[in-house]
Motif scaffolding. Structure first.
Motif, PDB file in Angstrom:
ATOM      1  N   GLY A 119      51.351 -15.062 -10.748  1.00 12.93           N
ATOM      2  CA  GLY A 119      51.361 -14.847  -9.309  1.00 12.93           C
ATOM      3  C   GLY A 119      52.322 -15.690  -8.512  1.00 12.93           C
ATOM      4  N   ASP A 128      56.004 -16.737  -6.894  1.00 13.56           N
ATOM      5  CA  ASP A 128      57.341 -16.241  -6.586  1.00 13.56           C
ATOM      6  C   ASP A 128      58.299 -16.869  -7.602  1.00 13.56           C
ATOM      7  N   ASP A 184      56.586  -7.713   3.658  1.00 16.44           N
ATOM      8  CA  ASP A 184      55.427  -8.223   4.397  1.00 16.44           C
ATOM      9  C   ASP A 184      54.599  -7.086   4.984  1.00 16.44           C
ATOM     10  N   ASN A 212      52.659  -5.583   1.746  1.00 17.98           N
ATOM     11  CA  ASN A 212      51.616  -6.523   1.321  1.00 17.98           C
ATOM     12  C   ASN A 212      52.248  -7.893   1.151  1.00 17.98           C
ATOM     13  N   LYS A 213      52.012  -8.783   2.100  1.00 15.81           N
ATOM     14  CA  LYS A 213      52.689 -10.085   2.085  1.00 15.81           C
ATOM     15  C   LYS A 213      52.167 -11.022   1.002  1.00 15.81           C
ATOM     16  N   ASP A 214      51.054 -10.663   0.342  1.00 19.44           N
ATOM     17  CA  ASP A 214      50.483 -11.542  -0.674  1.00 19.44           C
ATOM     18  C   ASP A 214      50.988 -11.238  -2.081  1.00 19.44           C
ATOM     19  N   ILE A 215      51.768 -10.178  -2.217  1.00 29.04           N
ATOM     20  CA  ILE A 215      52.264  -9.796  -3.547  1.00 29.04           C
ATOM     21  C   ILE A 215      53.403 -10.724  -3.963  1.00 29.04           C
ATOM     22  N   PRO A 216      53.419 -11.192  -5.218  1.00 32.31           N
ATOM     23  CA  PRO A 216      54.519 -12.066  -5.656  1.00 32.31           C
ATOM     24  C   PRO A 216      55.855 -11.327  -5.705  1.00 32.31           C
ATOM     25  N   ARG A 274      58.358 -18.245  -1.661  1.00 34.55           N
ATOM     26  CA  ARG A 274      57.405 -19.317  -1.365  1.00 34.55           C
ATOM     27  C   ARG A 274      57.291 -20.264  -2.553  1.00 34.55           C
TER      28      ARG A 274
END
Length: 754
Positions: free
Chosen positions: A54, A56, A187, A190-194, A217
């Motif tokens: 997960g 980046d 974003d 889905n901003k939480d996706i790696p 990130r």
């Protein structure tokens, strides 16, 4: 952002042992089951673990290093579908075909772009929703459409992969403004996706831009070595167009059956070169953006399937081409940047076996590149100019080319001799430059480390520019301390000081020269600092009328030692016979002799501008010298190599002779054969040099009066060089133009050379 690019440290880039254990079985089994490989290459395994956990992830891996696997394997392992952003439709198709080739099910991979119709788009979307598709390749423009964003937001997306990530940076070689919006689009979905970003070429500056503009990130960064040990790098001066093309044809003919790519700057040249190669029995095709998509695809497939040996292409070709056995990459023109050069040469030898990379260069190439930027915004022109200057430094350097390449990408190379580039195989003599290096350091210090290389050189040589005047630097003690050396010397010295870390360029401040601790130490206590100088390219320009031969290695061009020996012999023979040297043999004839190594009079006749009569009259001492040289140096002769021209030279010759006999104006003859006047005169000189007389008095009388003709003839009687530039200079009081001197030299050859 410089700090972000340092996250590639072992502590940061490596995942924890517990996390690694979590996916080790999946990765090992998946690699074998999905792709048939037993082990990972380089840092693939680390990058895959990072993404699966997960994080980046940023992968900088040279062409052929296996970047694609870093996102393809995780996509096949994880639930959902990975979105892969790719810049070219052809690249997407190639990658999709590759993934499908490893699977029994075609809908495991799709692409979604403007080439699809509504029915095809529906099939793709249905396969994504059903979970059949694990990899979906999209263009950046595809993500800007709201309907696609809404669809992806509702779908099960495993991660984003941004391929060719250097496109996001204006300092990258394929800058694409659309890439700048990717973070915004991701974003929205889905901003939480790696996110995993991948590129084959990225300088520290470009790395910083990618991390910043993609909003990675705290990424784990994995940088593989930029050293491609199996690639041989060589730069050749492009002296004359015909000679360069002949050199290329000969090289390919000597590498029969081996696949290769020739890169050029424009579409017309790709077509012309491909035609010449085909005329010489080489299976070649042109590839450029002006061809329709279907024809481009056919030619690409022909190359991949080995129905075509050589692709002659603009930079439109090659990105993502998965052909492991390309044995050579030739650059007919200087590329726009070192990134371009590195990526394009990287297509050779991807299987780890030999790959030869030969670049032909002339100063005119630089002018062409600068001309291409003339209509671009000022900021783009400034970036482009800096990229061109960096490439120029690489081309003209005399130090190890591998060292220069790796230094450019931020990697240290401490070996003195790589053993696989022209500069290392044929090293030039070093000269002591300790005192001059001290002068450079004094100038950098006097300028408070606030100016770039060009400005520092202006201070060294004492050049008063508007900028120097504005900053009043003409008043500092260091102004002009290096005026005893030329610009070429100081540029070469400073580049080598950068390589040796005596100074550095600040990438965040437009390349300003800065001190290093090593440089500070050197300035306090100077030690020996030897450098090599390269004058090989001074004056070497394609299309120059009388630029004489240049050096060569790897059988690609003229033998410079033999060429010099032949020139000396020609000079001696000319003095003995009381003739100007060019009457005996033209430089083009000597070039051919120093390339084809004729050791009999019959072989000598195959050289350009050598007729049977001329061979009999002047040839004996030349073939004797060549025969001895060949024996003494164990030369392997390129057996009877004769390059065939696309144009029918024989018909041109007959047409010219017949029309001169009819006293047809030269402009009309040239127009009817689609030649420029200078090209017609070149043809005529070759005809005359081969032993055929042309009576051009009717044309000459219209161009020059009798006194002027006598003046030029008298000059040619006593001259020792065939250079028309020299003739123009020595006859400057008369203001003769090139055509007048050229046609009079043809007349002189008719009267005294046959």
């Amino acid at each position: 952002m410089a700090k972000s690019t340092k996250t590639a440290s072992p502590k940061k880039a490596n995942t924890s042992s517990a996390a690694k254990q979590k996916h080790s079985h999946d990765i090992t089994a998946g690699l074998q089951a999905k792709f048939g490989f037993d082990k990972f290459k380089g840092r693939q395994e680390e990058a895959i673990h990072s993404l699966l956990n997960g994080h980046d992830t940023f992968v900088i891996m040279p062409t052929g290093g296996g970047k694609s696997l870093c996102y393809q394997l995780p996509a096949l392992i994880l639930d959902g579908c990975a979105i892969v952003v790719s810049p070219l439709i052809a690249l997407m198709k190639n990658q999709v075909d590759l993934v499908r080739g490893y699977s029994e099910d075609d809908n495991i991979a799709h692409f979604l772009n403007s080439s699809l119709n509504k029915g095809q788009i529906k099939v793709v979307r249905d396969d994504v929703v059903s979970g059949k598709t694990k990899l979906l390749y999209v263009a950046p423009e595809t993500l800007t459409k709201q309907e696609n964003i809404d669809f992806f937001r509702a779908a099960n997306i495993s991660f984003f992969a941004v391929d060719e990530a250097h496109c996001i940076s204006e300092w990258g070689h394929d800058f694409r403004p659309e890439y700048r919006r990717l973070r915004e689009m991701m974003d929205e979905i889905n901003k939480d996706i790696p996110v995993i970003a991948l590129t084959a070429t990225a300088t520290p500056k470009v790395q910083s831009d990618i991390v910043k503009n993609l909003g990675l990130r705290e990424p784990n960064i994995f940088i593989s070595s930029f050293n491609r040990q199996n690639l041989y790098y060589e730069i050749q001066p492009k002296v004359k167009v015909d000679q360069t093309i002949k050199s290329i044809v000969r090289f390919i003919s000597q590498n029969k059956g081996k696949s290769g790519i020739i890169y050029t700057l424009n579409r017309k040249t790709t077509e012309e070169l491909a035609e010449i190669l085909m005329a010489n029995g080489i299976k070649a095709v042109a590839y450029h953006a002006g061809l329709d998509a279907k024809l481009r695809a056919e030619r690409q497939d022909g190359f991949l399937n080995e129905d075509v040996q050589v692709i002659v292409a603009t930079i439109a070709f090659g990105m993502g081409i998965d052909k492991p056995d390309i044995r050579f990459v030739i650059h007919y023109n200087m590329p726009k940047s070192i990134e371009n050069y590195y990526q394009e040469t990287g297509r050779a030898g991807r299987d780890g076996l030999e790959g030869k990379c030969i670049l032909y260069y002339s100063h005119k190439d630089v002018s062409k590149l600068e001309h291409l930027m003339r209509d671009k915004p000022l900021s783009e022109r400034e970036v482009g100019a800096q990229l061109i200057n960096e490439t120029l430094a690489f081309v003209e350097t005399s130090v190890c080319r591998r060292k220069v390449l790796m230094h450019y990408f931020g990697e240290e190379w401490n070996e003195e001799n790589c053993g696989n580039c022209d500069n290392c195989l044929h090293p030039k003599e070093k000269v002591e430059a300790k005192d001059e290096a001290v002068k450079v350091l004094k100038v950098v210090k006097a300028l408070d480390e606030r100016f770039n290389l060009d400005y520092a050189v202006n201070i060294l040589i004492g050049r008063l520019t508007p900028s120097v005047t504005m900053f009043r630097h003409e008043n500092i003690a260091e102004f002009g301390i290096g005026k005893d050396k030329d610009v070429h010397f100081w540029n070469s010295l400073i580049r080598q000081m950068l390589l040796e870390n005596l100074i550095r360029k600040d990438i965040e401040e437009y390349g300003l020269l800065k001190f290093t601790p090593q440089g500070e130490k050197f300035l306090k206590k100077p030690t020996s600092f030897k450098i090599v100088l390269n004058n090989l390219f001074e004056g070497a320009d394609a299309d120059d009328e009388e630029t004489e031969g240049a050096g060569a290695t790897s059988g690609a061009a003229t033998d410079e030692v033999l060429f010099d020996m032949l020139k000396d012999l020609r000079q001696k023979q000319a003095k003995k016979l009381g003739l100007p040297p060019f009457v005996i043999f033209l430089e083009t004839s000597l070039n051919d002799m120093a390339t084809m190594y004729p050791t009999t009079l019959a072989e000598l006749e195959k050289c350009q501008g050598v007729s049977k009569g001329k061979a009999l009259k002047y040839g004996k001492p030349f073939v004797e010298l060549i025969a001895k040289y060949v024996e003494d140096n164990d030369i392997v002769k390129p057996d009877d190599f004769v390059m065939k021209s696309v144009a029918n030279k024989a018909s041109n010759k007959i047409y010219i002779i017949q029309n001169v006999d009819k006293k047809i104006p030269l402009e009309t003859i040239a127009k009817n054969k689609d030649l420029r006047l200078d090209e017609l005169l070149e043809e005529m000189e070759s005809i005359v040099a081969s032993g055929t007389k042309l009576n051009l008095n009717y044309a000459i009388d219209d161009m020059l009066d009798e006194d002027d003709q006598d003046e030029i003839i008298e000059y040619f009687r006593g001259c020792e060089t065939s250079s028309l530039d020299v003739a123009k200079e020595e006859l400057s009081e008369f203001d003769f133009d090139w055509e007048q001197l050229k046609i009079m030299r043809i007349k002189f050859l008719c009267e005294y050379g046959n």
